[in-house]
Design a protein around this motif. Structure first.
Motif, PDB file in Angstrom:
ATOM      1  N   VAL A   1       0.833  -1.151  -0.035  1.00 39.82           N
ATOM      2  CA  VAL A   1       0.044   0.029   0.126  1.00 39.82           C
ATOM      3  C   VAL A   1       0.882   1.187  -0.017  1.00 39.82           C
ATOM      4  O   VAL A   1       0.359   2.391  -0.347  1.00 39.82           O
ATOM      5  CB  VAL A   1      -1.093   0.008   1.242  1.00 39.82           C
ATOM      6  CG1 VAL A   1      -2.031  -1.060   1.363  1.00 39.82           C
ATOM      7  CG2 VAL A   1      -0.326   0.176   2.594  1.00 39.82           C
ATOM      8  N   TYR A   2       2.086   1.187   0.428  1.00 42.76           N
ATOM      9  CA  TYR A   2       3.077   2.469   0.589  1.00 42.76           C
ATOM     10  C   TYR A   2       3.753   2.866  -0.970  1.00 42.76           C
ATOM     11  O   TYR A   2       3.824   3.922  -1.157  1.00 42.76           O
ATOM     12  CB  TYR A   2       4.306   1.897   1.542  1.00 42.76           C
ATOM     13  CG  TYR A   2       3.886   2.051   2.982  1.00 42.76           C
ATOM     14  CD1 TYR A   2       3.091   2.695   3.424  1.00 42.76           C
ATOM     15  CD2 TYR A   2       4.202   0.591   3.441  1.00 42.76           C
ATOM     16  CE1 TYR A   2       2.786   2.735   5.121  1.00 42.76           C
ATOM     17  CE2 TYR A   2       3.903   0.385   4.732  1.00 42.76           C
ATOM     18  CZ  TYR A   2       3.201   1.417   5.621  1.00 42.76           C
ATOM     19  OH  TYR A   2       3.027   1.270   6.949  1.00 42.76           O
ATOM     20  N   GLY A   3       3.520   1.824  -1.865  1.00 40.00           N
ATOM     21  CA  GLY A   3       4.182   2.088  -3.103  1.00 40.00           C
ATOM     22  C   GLY A   3       5.513   2.144  -2.847  1.00 40.00           C
ATOM     23  O   GLY A   3       6.472   1.274  -2.130  1.00 40.00           O
ATOM     24  N   GLU A   4       6.339   3.076  -3.467  1.00 35.44           N
ATOM     25  CA  GLU A   4       7.671   3.374  -3.511  1.00 35.44           C
ATOM     26  C   GLU A   4       8.107   3.748  -1.822  1.00 35.44           C
ATOM     27  O   GLU A   4       7.062   4.147  -0.853  1.00 35.44           O
ATOM     28  CB  GLU A   4       8.078   4.637  -4.217  1.00 35.44           C
ATOM     29  CG  GLU A   4       9.432   4.827  -4.291  1.00 35.44           C
ATOM     30  CD  GLU A   4      10.223   3.764  -4.768  1.00 35.44           C
ATOM     31  OE1 GLU A   4      11.040   3.047  -3.951  1.00 35.44           O
ATOM     32  OE2 GLU A   4      10.275   3.438  -6.141  1.00 35.44           O
ATOM     33  N   GLY A   5       9.229   3.409  -1.315  1.00 32.06           N
ATOM     34  CA  GLY A   5       9.749   3.784   0.037  1.00 32.06           C
ATOM     35  C   GLY A   5      10.032   5.158   0.175  1.00 32.06           C
ATOM     36  O   GLY A   5       9.544   6.016  -0.784  1.00 32.06           O
TER      37      GLY A   5
ATOM     38  N   ILE B   1      11.650  -0.607  -0.312  1.00 38.89           N
ATOM     39  CA  ILE B   1      10.445  -0.565   0.653  1.00 38.89           C
ATOM     40  C   ILE B   1      11.058  -1.392   1.762  1.00 38.89           C
ATOM     41  O   ILE B   1      10.932  -2.609   1.843  1.00 38.89           O
ATOM     42  CB  ILE B   1       9.261  -0.840  -0.009  1.00 38.89           C
ATOM     43  CG1 ILE B   1       8.187  -0.877   1.031  1.00 38.89           C
ATOM     44  CG2 ILE B   1       9.304  -2.419  -0.692  1.00 38.89           C
ATOM     45  CD1 ILE B   1       7.930   0.609   1.492  1.00 38.89           C
ATOM     46  N   VAL B   2      11.152  -0.537   2.864  1.00 40.23           N
ATOM     47  CA  VAL B   2      11.737  -1.394   4.266  1.00 40.23           C
ATOM     48  C   VAL B   2      10.745  -0.725   5.095  1.00 40.23           C
ATOM     49  O   VAL B   2      10.387   0.469   5.449  1.00 40.23           O
ATOM     50  CB  VAL B   2      13.129  -0.993   4.215  1.00 40.23           C
ATOM     51  CG1 VAL B   2      13.430  -1.279   5.818  1.00 40.23           C
ATOM     52  CG2 VAL B   2      14.047  -1.762   3.398  1.00 40.23           C
ATOM     53  N   ALA B   3      10.493  -1.588   6.067  1.00 39.17           N
ATOM     54  CA  ALA B   3       9.243  -1.165   7.149  1.00 39.17           C
ATOM     55  C   ALA B   3       9.858  -0.803   8.739  1.00 39.17           C
ATOM     56  O   ALA B   3      11.066  -1.310   9.049  1.00 39.17           O
ATOM     57  CB  ALA B   3       8.460  -2.190   7.497  1.00 39.17           C
TER      58      ALA B   3
END
Length: 356
Positions: free
Chosen positions: A122-126, A313-315
């Motif tokens: 859902v974030y798309g790009e980081g 993309i890292v959380a």
């Protein structure tokens, strides 16, 4: 959790089957359902023991199941990034409509707690910053740059590569794929339902999930399974771009543990949480770990790319730890080495997902 009745959708799937075992071991009564789509389970697949064949788009079936249910743990979805735009109706039908039908049925039954399987897509790009620590929201990468092997987002002033930073749950959504659009729609329906009914929703935004019983190589498989399949065929894993794309790989047993905590501990209103290992790793490193563990050929970095893929993309997993007390137990270096020889699902999915 003893005595709690839980409706688990997608219970025969890769993640759903692990969640089912975790809930059952904790003493819950699990009402397990799955539509058994051919794209996920193979043609003519039958539900495993203890799982009922139910399509969540069937309101009558849900009305028969939901009375007396304390929590719905909603794992059912058509997954993957989408192979072609022709997959859009399947995502909209199963993910969006299916969730809306489920929420309406929960309202009729007076069930007010939902744990939703969402996704980091859902974030798309980081998110990025310059070498001077200035936050930058880069536009989508240009095909002309990708064709020249320029994969990193770059500082518009200096031309130097931007540095990735971990995304938090406050990061605005920006879906870049059909699957991402459908997962965000699920979240939006669930959030609106929570507001309208006073219900609670915990949306678990899974990052790259892997582990035992993962589906074999299909166009909708995760990259870890695709690398595994190549190695088992005696071929080198083929890594897109330059292999430096950063992701967070989270073991399926940790995903099951996060669901267990979310079921045990209701949070107010709509709450989205990153479910991740907290140990970022490059895609090329994932392929290398699997190749070494299987004593297979070294990965080949191809320079190929897919339009719409995100670079990094890292959380940030802090909120899940603070609100649920959840911390992943398995780091990717350990888990991926074990995954290299773990059993995969015997049956691969067949064809594109149907939507009617």
């Amino acid at each position: 959790m003893s005595g709690m009745r839980i409706l688990l959708t997608g219970a025969a799937g890769f993640i759903g089957s692990h969640v089912r075992r975790a809930l059952s071991r904790a003493g819950a009564e699990v009402v397990a359902v799955d539509a058994m789509l051919g794209a996920a389970h193979g043609a003519h697949a039958e539900p495993p023991d203890g799982v009922r064949r139910v399509d969540i788009r069937d309101p009558d079936a849900l009305d028969a199941l939901l009375p007396g249910i304390d929590v719905v743990c909603h794992q059912a979805a058509v997954v993957g990034a989408g192979v072609t735009v022709q997959d859009a109706p399947a995502y909209a039908s199963h993910n969006d409509l299916g969730t809306a039908v489920l929420l309406a049925a929960m309202d009729r039954a007076g069930c007010r707690r939902l744990v939703l399987a969402s996704s980091m897509v859902v974030y798309g790009e980081g998110r990025y910053r310059t070498t001077g620590s200035v936050a930058v929201a880069p536009p989508p990468r240009r095909r002309a740059d990708l064709e020249q092997g320029l994969f990193d987002h770059r500082d518009p002033d200096t031309g130097t590569p931007l540095q990735w930073v971990a995304v938090s749950e406050r990061t605005p959504p920006d879906p870049r794929s059909l699957y991402a659009a459908s997962k965000l729609a699920q979240e939006n329906y669930a959030a609106a339902w929570a507001t309208a009914t006073g219900a609670t929703v915990t949306a678990l935004r899974y990052h790259n999930v892997y582990g035992p019983d993962m589906p074999r190589d299909t166009p909708y498989s995760g990259v870890a399974a695709i690398f595994r399949s190549a190695l088992e065929a005696g071929s080198a894993p083929r890594v897109f771009e330059d292999g430096a794309q950063m992701r967070d790989f989270v073991h399926v047993s940790d995903i099951a543990a996060a669901n267990l905590r979310a079921v045990e501990q209701p949070l107010g209103g709509f709450t989205a949480l990153n479910i991740a290992s907290g140990h970022p790793i490059g895609i090329g490193a994932v392929a290398a770990i699997l190749a070494r563990a299987q004593h297979g050929p070294e990965p080949v970095v191809t320079g190929e790319f897919r339009p719409g893929d995100v670079r990094h993309i890292v959380a940030a997993p802090d909120r899940a730890r603070e609100l649920l007390g959840f911390t992943a137990a398995i780091a990717p270096a350990q888990g991926l080495a074990e995954f290299a020889t773990a059993p995969l699902r015997a049956a691969s999915g067949t064809g594109a997902p149907e939507w009617r």
